[in-house]
Design a protein around this motif. Sequence first.
Motif, PDB file in Angstrom:
ATOM      1  N   VAL A  83       0.748  -1.190   0.106  1.00 13.17           N
ATOM      2  CA  VAL A  83       0.144  -0.028  -0.053  1.00 13.17           C
ATOM      3  C   VAL A  83       1.034   1.237   0.062  1.00 13.17           C
ATOM      4  O   VAL A  83       0.658   2.255  -0.834  1.00 13.17           O
ATOM      5  CB  VAL A  83      -1.037   0.035   1.406  1.00 13.17           C
TER       6      VAL A  83
ATOM      7  N   ILE B 193       0.985   4.264  -2.891  1.00 15.48           N
ATOM      8  CA  ILE B 193       0.951   5.662  -2.581  1.00 15.48           C
ATOM      9  C   ILE B 193       1.893   6.610  -2.940  1.00 15.48           C
ATOM     10  O   ILE B 193       1.687   7.538  -3.735  1.00 15.48           O
ATOM     11  CB  ILE B 193       0.571   5.893  -1.116  1.00 15.48           C
TER      12      ILE B 193
ATOM     13  N   GLU C 299      -2.311  14.104 -12.989  1.00 11.95           N
ATOM     14  CA  GLU C 299      -2.999  14.113 -11.676  1.00 11.95           C
ATOM     15  C   GLU C 299      -4.159  13.044 -11.751  1.00 11.95           C
ATOM     16  O   GLU C 299      -4.368  12.320 -10.707  1.00 11.95           O
ATOM     17  CB  GLU C 299      -3.634  15.344 -11.613  1.00 11.95           C
ATOM     18  N   PHE C 300      -4.865  12.788 -12.753  1.00 10.03           N
ATOM     19  CA  PHE C 300      -5.756  12.052 -12.812  1.00 10.03           C
ATOM     20  C   PHE C 300      -5.452  10.436 -12.460  1.00 10.03           C
ATOM     21  O   PHE C 300      -5.800   9.865 -11.787  1.00 10.03           O
ATOM     22  CB  PHE C 300      -6.287  11.909 -14.300  1.00 10.03           C
TER      23      PHE C 300
ATOM     24  N   ALA D  95      -4.614   9.988  -8.922  1.00 15.81           N
ATOM     25  CA  ALA D  95      -5.997   9.846  -8.045  1.00 15.81           C
ATOM     26  C   ALA D  95      -6.432   8.539  -8.366  1.00 15.81           C
ATOM     27  O   ALA D  95      -6.827   7.832  -7.536  1.00 15.81           O
ATOM     28  CB  ALA D  95      -6.987  10.914  -8.480  1.00 15.81           C
TER      29      ALA D  95
ATOM     30  N   VAL E 223      -4.735   5.883  -6.397  1.00 19.85           N
ATOM     31  CA  VAL E 223      -4.959   5.814  -5.133  1.00 19.85           C
ATOM     32  C   VAL E 223      -6.427   5.208  -4.903  1.00 19.85           C
ATOM     33  O   VAL E 223      -6.639   4.163  -4.054  1.00 19.85           O
ATOM     34  CB  VAL E 223      -4.913   7.203  -4.421  1.00 19.85           C
ATOM     35  N   VAL E 224      -7.304   5.686  -5.582  1.00 16.54           N
ATOM     36  CA  VAL E 224      -8.842   5.144  -5.348  1.00 16.54           C
ATOM     37  C   VAL E 224      -8.724   3.894  -5.818  1.00 16.54           C
ATOM     38  O   VAL E 224      -9.157   2.857  -5.172  1.00 16.54           O
ATOM     39  CB  VAL E 224      -9.659   6.085  -6.415  1.00 16.54           C
TER      40      VAL E 224
ATOM     41  N   TYR F 183      -6.085   1.257  -6.516  1.00 14.59           N
ATOM     42  CA  TYR F 183      -5.260   0.328  -6.040  1.00 14.59           C
ATOM     43  C   TYR F 183      -5.067   0.510  -4.578  1.00 14.59           C
ATOM     44  O   TYR F 183      -5.559  -0.577  -3.801  1.00 14.59           O
ATOM     45  CB  TYR F 183      -4.116   0.356  -6.546  1.00 14.59           C
ATOM     46  N   ALA F 184      -4.827   1.621  -4.068  1.00 16.15           N
ATOM     47  CA  ALA F 184      -4.663   1.437  -2.462  1.00 16.15           C
ATOM     48  C   ALA F 184      -6.074   1.626  -2.016  1.00 16.15           C
ATOM     49  O   ALA F 184      -6.237   1.078  -0.775  1.00 16.15           O
ATOM     50  CB  ALA F 184      -3.862   2.907  -1.980  1.00 16.15           C
ATOM     51  N   GLY F 185      -6.970   2.090  -2.489  1.00  9.97           N
ATOM     52  CA  GLY F 185      -8.483   2.368  -1.949  1.00  9.97           C
ATOM     53  C   GLY F 185      -9.294   0.890  -2.098  1.00  9.97           C
ATOM     54  O   GLY F 185     -10.231   0.682  -1.319  1.00  9.97           O
ATOM     55  N   ALA F 186      -9.241   0.285  -3.198  1.00 10.69           N
ATOM     56  CA  ALA F 186     -10.047  -0.915  -3.453  1.00 10.69           C
ATOM     57  C   ALA F 186      -9.411  -2.175  -3.548  1.00 10.69           C
ATOM     58  O   ALA F 186      -9.771  -3.021  -2.674  1.00 10.69           O
ATOM     59  CB  ALA F 186     -10.856  -0.450  -4.796  1.00 10.69           C
TER      60      ALA F 186
ATOM     61  N   MET G 277      -6.219  -2.929  -2.727  1.00 11.17           N
ATOM     62  CA  MET G 277      -5.428  -3.407  -1.446  1.00 11.17           C
ATOM     63  C   MET G 277      -6.348  -3.577  -0.310  1.00 11.17           C
ATOM     64  O   MET G 277      -6.107  -4.225   0.515  1.00 11.17           O
ATOM     65  CB  MET G 277      -4.330  -2.201  -1.317  1.00 11.17           C
TER      66      MET G 277
ATOM     67  N   ILE H  78      -9.073  17.296 -10.814  1.00 10.30           N
ATOM     68  CA  ILE H  78      -9.640  15.949 -10.523  1.00 10.30           C
ATOM     69  C   ILE H  78     -10.568  15.770  -9.169  1.00 10.30           C
ATOM     70  O   ILE H  78     -10.685  14.872  -8.536  1.00 10.30           O
ATOM     71  CB  ILE H  78      -8.370  15.021 -10.232  1.00 10.30           C
TER      72      ILE H  78
ATOM     73  N   ALA I 144     -10.132   9.728  -3.271  1.00 12.20           N
ATOM     74  CA  ALA I 144      -8.875   9.191  -3.052  1.00 12.20           C
ATOM     75  C   ALA I 144      -8.717   9.084  -1.458  1.00 12.20           C
ATOM     76  O   ALA I 144      -8.208   8.300  -0.650  1.00 12.20           O
ATOM     77  CB  ALA I 144      -7.709   9.746  -3.776  1.00 12.20           C
TER      78      ALA I 144
ATOM     79  N   SER J 180     -10.731   6.851   0.632  1.00 12.11           N
ATOM     80  CA  SER J 180     -10.465   5.570   0.742  1.00 12.11           C
ATOM     81  C   SER J 180      -9.215   5.377   1.668  1.00 12.11           C
ATOM     82  O   SER J 180      -8.928   4.265   2.147  1.00 12.11           O
ATOM     83  CB  SER J 180     -10.193   4.866  -0.664  1.00 12.11           C
TER      84      SER J 180
ATOM     85  N   TYR K  44      -7.740   3.143   6.058  1.00  9.22           N
ATOM     86  CA  TYR K  44      -6.515   2.202   6.612  1.00  9.22           C
ATOM     87  C   TYR K  44      -6.537   2.955   8.192  1.00  9.22           C
ATOM     88  O   TYR K  44      -6.155   2.144   8.888  1.00  9.22           O
ATOM     89  CB  TYR K  44      -5.357   2.671   6.024  1.00  9.22           C
TER      90      TYR K  44
END
Lengths: 178, 329
Positions: free
Chosen positions: A36, A40, A52-53, A56, A59-60, A62-65, A67, B118, B125, B128, B132
């Motif tokens: 994780v 990030i 930027e896209f 974001a 993170v949304v 991979y890290a957020g769903a 992982m 964004i 982001a 989510s 953690y």
Amino acid sequence: MWFQQVMFFLAGAGALGGAIGVVTLRNPFYSVLSLVAHLIFLAVLFLLLQAEFLAAAQVVVYAGAVMVLYVFVVAYVGGSDEPLRPEGGALRVLGPLFAFVLVVELCIALLGSSLGLIDSPGTDVPAGFGTPAEIGSLLLRRFLVPFEAASYLLLVAAVGAVVLARRRRGLEEQEVGA
Amino acid sequence: MSGTENTLVQIVKAIVIFAVILQIVPFILIAERKLLGRFQSRLGPNRVGFRGLLQPVADVLKLVSKEQSVPVTAVPWMMALAPLISIVAGVATLAIIPFGPPGAWGGDFGLYGIDVPIGLLYFFAFGSLAFYGLMLGGWSSGSKFSFLGAMRAAAQLISYEVAIGLSLLGVAMTAGSMSLVDIVEDQSGMWFIVPQFVGFLIFMVAGFAESARPPFDQPEADAEIVSGYNTEYGGMRFGSFFMAEYIEVVIISGIATACFLGGWRGPGPEALGPLWVLLKMSAFVFLFIWIRATLPRLRYDQLMSFGWKILLPLATLNVLVTAIVLVVT
């Protein structure tokens, strides 16, 4: 621009540290957590590249769903005290071999192309680069076919997951019946 | 993009937003306790200060002065880190909530932390990442109840994040942008709550679930798993989780204000924008408290099947209909 340079080295070191942590940490839970962290820090590197896209989305998605599911499963069944045992024999030989081949390949690619660019300020980014609008029009115009193919693949995977889940539930019902 | 603003202005804005929002938390705290009292035919806190108005100060002093206890089975460093993650993710999201258009108070700076193209993705982001905090807090506590709470938080956040994303997709499509400032600018004719009413309802329900507030407070359901992920926490570490929850409420209110209620739009000159935003946000915060006092907690399987079988298809349908309407008109 010193701030960007400092951020680059911090994020680069973080990404490397996270990646090393994934393969060296014995406890699977910590291993997942360092993955994780790695993701990030990768997002920070994307930010430095004006994407930027992508940062974001990284993170949304991979890290957020993705992982979150890993953490969920590892926390449930991983067994926090149970170390992952290295596989013996063939992997011990093959692993370093493939790593070495990859290093050689990367060295060839680096020497062949972009080493001269390290000292230059880099190319200018066009206005609107990396914004959702720009990426959206790229996906729906230039890369429409790969984009639709990928979404079809995801659909197949989702259907497959549903089928597998239903089949397992059917087995459980049989066991209960018997 | 706020490319014209210099670094000094940005730093000042960051400090102002941080200070103002942290001051809002005690107000919500006393409002919640007072209102809960009224809803339940009690007086609520009425001893500290005039009519109990200083109660939050006493609460915070108590939390700060309490001892931190760490169970033997816990992972101490991670237990200390978890509330930090929650707070950082919450405060970072506050930066994108717009309080006024660029130049509303003179000068060429906007009344928001940052305006990124964004915008909504930035919100998702950090939303989510906030997970953690709960997850690590519950896992590292080394207690069964904390662990169950963390697992519930994980499942709940995954389930409702999809719905909350799809509910705002309709807004982003209508406005043609994901930047919150652009979205508010686009509501000059009509607030998006009218054309996107279904999206608004889905957003509010999923927002309640995202902030783990009753009736969706399964991660800390006190009648079932003691206090869930924060069972083993005490003192200001617990206070940080508590504060993060209120910041989350403020964020959901702020995003709802910007996306559905026209943000800073209201009667009077544009300089009054922040006042309108604060008013609309207060209305949402009141709604949060009202619903907490009114509805019982859902059962866990009800929560899951509601999220996946009702909310998600409805949100998808909303996006589909919005897309068709946008293409046709």
